[in-house]
Write a protein that holds these residues in place. Structure first.
Motif, PDB file in Angstrom:
ATOM      1  N   ASN A 199     -84.158  15.857  33.166  1.00 20.95           N
ATOM      2  CA  ASN A 199     -83.880  17.112  34.122  1.00 20.95           C
ATOM      3  C   ASN A 199     -85.333  17.663  33.794  1.00 20.95           C
ATOM      4  N   VAL A 200     -85.939  17.902  32.688  1.00 15.82           N
ATOM      5  CA  VAL A 200     -87.352  18.688  32.457  1.00 15.82           C
ATOM      6  C   VAL A 200     -88.427  17.965  33.202  1.00 15.82           C
ATOM      7  N   ILE A 201     -88.679  16.627  33.215  1.00 18.40           N
ATOM      8  CA  ILE A 201     -89.481  15.767  33.932  1.00 18.40           C
ATOM      9  C   ILE A 201     -89.354  16.030  35.378  1.00 18.40           C
ATOM     10  N   MET A 202     -88.177  16.181  36.057  1.00 18.14           N
ATOM     11  CA  MET A 202     -88.050  16.277  37.385  1.00 18.14           C
ATOM     12  C   MET A 202     -88.355  17.615  37.829  1.00 18.14           C
ATOM     13  N   LEU A 203     -88.137  18.698  36.857  1.00 22.46           N
ATOM     14  CA  LEU A 203     -88.538  20.160  37.098  1.00 22.46           C
ATOM     15  C   LEU A 203     -89.800  20.189  37.263  1.00 22.46           C
ATOM     16  N   TYR A 206     -91.213  18.908  40.534  1.00 24.28           N
ATOM     17  CA  TYR A 206     -90.988  19.519  41.514  1.00 24.28           C
ATOM     18  C   TYR A 206     -91.742  20.778  41.700  1.00 24.28           C
ATOM     19  N   THR A 207     -92.043  21.416  40.301  1.00 27.49           N
ATOM     20  CA  THR A 207     -92.871  22.599  40.313  1.00 27.49           C
ATOM     21  C   THR A 207     -94.100  22.503  40.804  1.00 27.49           C
ATOM     22  N   LEU A 208     -94.897  21.234  40.185  1.00 26.94           N
ATOM     23  CA  LEU A 208     -96.137  20.918  40.283  1.00 26.94           C
ATOM     24  C   LEU A 208     -96.303  20.558  41.754  1.00 26.94           C
ATOM     25  N   SER A 209     -95.447  19.906  42.495  1.00 27.63           N
ATOM     26  CA  SER A 209     -95.543  19.298  43.674  1.00 27.63           C
ATOM     27  C   SER A 209     -95.464  20.564  44.775  1.00 27.63           C
ATOM     28  N   CYS A 210     -95.451  21.930  44.324  1.00 26.47           N
ATOM     29  CA  CYS A 210     -95.240  23.314  45.273  1.00 26.47           C
ATOM     30  C   CYS A 210     -96.507  23.278  46.116  1.00 26.47           C
ATOM     31  N   HIS A 211     -96.502  23.830  47.240  1.00 26.24           N
ATOM     32  CA  HIS A 211     -97.679  23.851  47.953  1.00 26.24           C
ATOM     33  C   HIS A 211     -98.659  24.954  47.319  1.00 26.24           C
ATOM     34  N   SER A 212     -97.878  26.037  46.791  1.00 26.08           N
ATOM     35  CA  SER A 212     -98.729  27.016  45.856  1.00 26.08           C
ATOM     36  C   SER A 212     -99.701  26.341  44.853  1.00 26.08           C
ATOM     37  N   CYS A 213     -98.999  25.358  43.996  1.00 21.11           N
ATOM     38  CA  CYS A 213     -99.840  24.939  43.250  1.00 21.11           C
ATOM     39  C   CYS A 213    -100.962  23.842  43.598  1.00 21.11           C
ATOM     40  N   ARG A 214    -100.810  23.156  44.733  1.00 23.77           N
ATOM     41  CA  ARG A 214    -101.651  22.489  45.474  1.00 23.77           C
ATOM     42  C   ARG A 214    -102.716  23.423  46.084  1.00 23.77           C
ATOM     43  N   HIS A 215    -102.350  24.684  46.423  1.00 24.12           N
ATOM     44  CA  HIS A 215    -103.662  25.469  46.979  1.00 24.12           C
ATOM     45  C   HIS A 215    -104.370  25.846  45.612  1.00 24.12           C
ATOM     46  N   THR A 242     -96.210  15.380  48.808  1.00 27.10           N
ATOM     47  CA  THR A 242     -95.550  14.645  49.857  1.00 27.10           C
ATOM     48  C   THR A 242     -94.012  14.210  49.533  1.00 27.10           C
ATOM     49  N   ARG A 243     -93.821  14.276  48.252  1.00 30.11           N
ATOM     50  CA  ARG A 243     -92.138  14.047  47.858  1.00 30.11           C
ATOM     51  C   ARG A 243     -91.697  15.311  47.413  1.00 30.11           C
ATOM     52  N   HIS A 244     -92.054  16.456  47.988  1.00 22.41           N
ATOM     53  CA  HIS A 244     -91.554  17.900  47.640  1.00 22.41           C
ATOM     54  C   HIS A 244     -90.179  17.837  48.065  1.00 22.41           C
ATOM     55  N   MET A 245     -89.655  17.381  49.286  1.00 24.20           N
ATOM     56  CA  MET A 245     -88.349  17.646  49.846  1.00 24.20           C
ATOM     57  C   MET A 245     -87.547  16.836  48.865  1.00 24.20           C
ATOM     58  N   GLN A 246     -87.705  15.409  48.471  1.00 24.94           N
ATOM     59  CA  GLN A 246     -87.013  14.501  47.688  1.00 24.94           C
ATOM     60  C   GLN A 246     -86.854  15.257  46.203  1.00 24.94           C
ATOM     61  N   LEU A 247     -87.890  16.047  45.842  1.00 27.64           N
ATOM     62  CA  LEU A 247     -87.920  16.538  44.467  1.00 27.64           C
ATOM     63  C   LEU A 247     -87.192  17.682  44.619  1.00 27.64           C
ATOM     64  N   ALA A 248     -86.907  18.479  45.631  1.00 23.89           N
ATOM     65  CA  ALA A 248     -86.375  19.745  45.908  1.00 23.89           C
ATOM     66  C   ALA A 248     -84.743  19.409  45.509  1.00 23.89           C
TER      67      ALA A 248
END
Length: 277
Positions: A199-203, A206-215, A242-248
């Protein structure tokens, strides 16, 4: 002749019925089951919200003292209402009334992070608000103001919720590490640890795939060649993005799975499968 046209434009609004848009009486010319994805999205989000709300308020079966398993819905638990051992960071608050969830410190911020997430915006804009419900399907709203007015203007604070989400991910990581606890007090490892760690790995993904993190990693840089480290971070985060939806969706599932497993073990419905004890 010009006055009636102006009035008509005003009444038509700025949506799909505006004078500048093609005049098509039908809601859509599509013949496929375009309504199925919005329906499934609504059902999926509703199921998670109902489950998470109930579990956040029941205040039972959220801590396994023998193995130090703590469900993420109650982390961090910072009040004297928390069962002994579950307050990894101390009890900052006294007894809480029943209408306040024990994870009240972070739950509003996590909810804000999810609600303002770019993918979840797309999900509930289409499936709940019908703006639009599907590609080439007319939305029922006469006007469209976007995220320029209340309440949707609040979507612009997503980046600030991201910082809190990173802090919560760190707390969940600490919880997962602390859970490597055996019944005799030393190191222990069981199926619950696999679930908590997964669960932590997936969280984190998901968090690091955020658009804000990318910016944050690569935004506002004019020359990537002058910032090789940030460019490398930006490329890695872009791959996750690119996997943000799936990770969400995956993280909604892992959160429910983790909480449900901890609840079963804490309630003595099942015994944790131990590999090292």
């Amino acid at each position: 002749m010009s006055a009636p046209a102006s009035n008509g434009a005003s009444q038509a609004g700025t949506g799909v019925r505006a004078p500048s848009r093609a005049s098509i009486a039908e809601r859509t010319l599509r013949t496929d089951r375009w309504w199925l994805p919005p329906l499934l999205t609504t059902l999926g989000l509703a199921a998670f919200v109902i489950y998470a709300t109930i579990r956040s308020f029941v205040r039972t079966a959220y801590w396994v003292d023998e193995y130090h398993y703590l469900t993420p819905f109650y982390s961090p638990c910072l009040s004297e209402s928390c069962v002994p051992g579950s307050s990894h960071f101390g009890t900052w608050f006294g007894e809480l009334p029943g209408f306040i969830p024990l994870g009240f410190i972070v739950l509003p911020f996590l909810l804000g992070f999810r609600l303002t997430c770019y993918y979840y915006r797309k999900a509930y804009y289409r499936s709940v608000w019908f703006s639009p419900p599907a590609c080439a399907v007319a939305e029922p709203h006469a006007k469209y103001t976007g995220e320029t007015r209340l309440p949707l203007i609040i979507q612009n604070v997503h980046r600030y919720f991201f910082y809190v989400a990173v802090l919560v991910a760190l707390i969940n990581t600490y919880d997962a590490i602390t859970a490597f606890h055996g019944s005799s007090g030393g190191f222990g490892f069981g199926l619950g640890n696999v679930i908590l760690l997964g669960n932590v790995i997936m969280l984190w993904a998901y968090t690091l795939s955020c658009h804000s993190c990318r910016h944050i990693a690569g935004g506002r840089l004019k020359h990537f060649s002058k910032h090789p480290v940030r460019y490398w971070l930006w490329t890695q985060i872009s791959k996750l993005n690119t996997r943000h939806m799936q990770l969400a969706w995956i993280t909604l599932g892992t959160l429910v799975l983790t909480d449900f497993y901890v609840m079963l073990v804490a309630s003595d419905v099942i015994a944790d499968l131990r590999f090292v004890d």
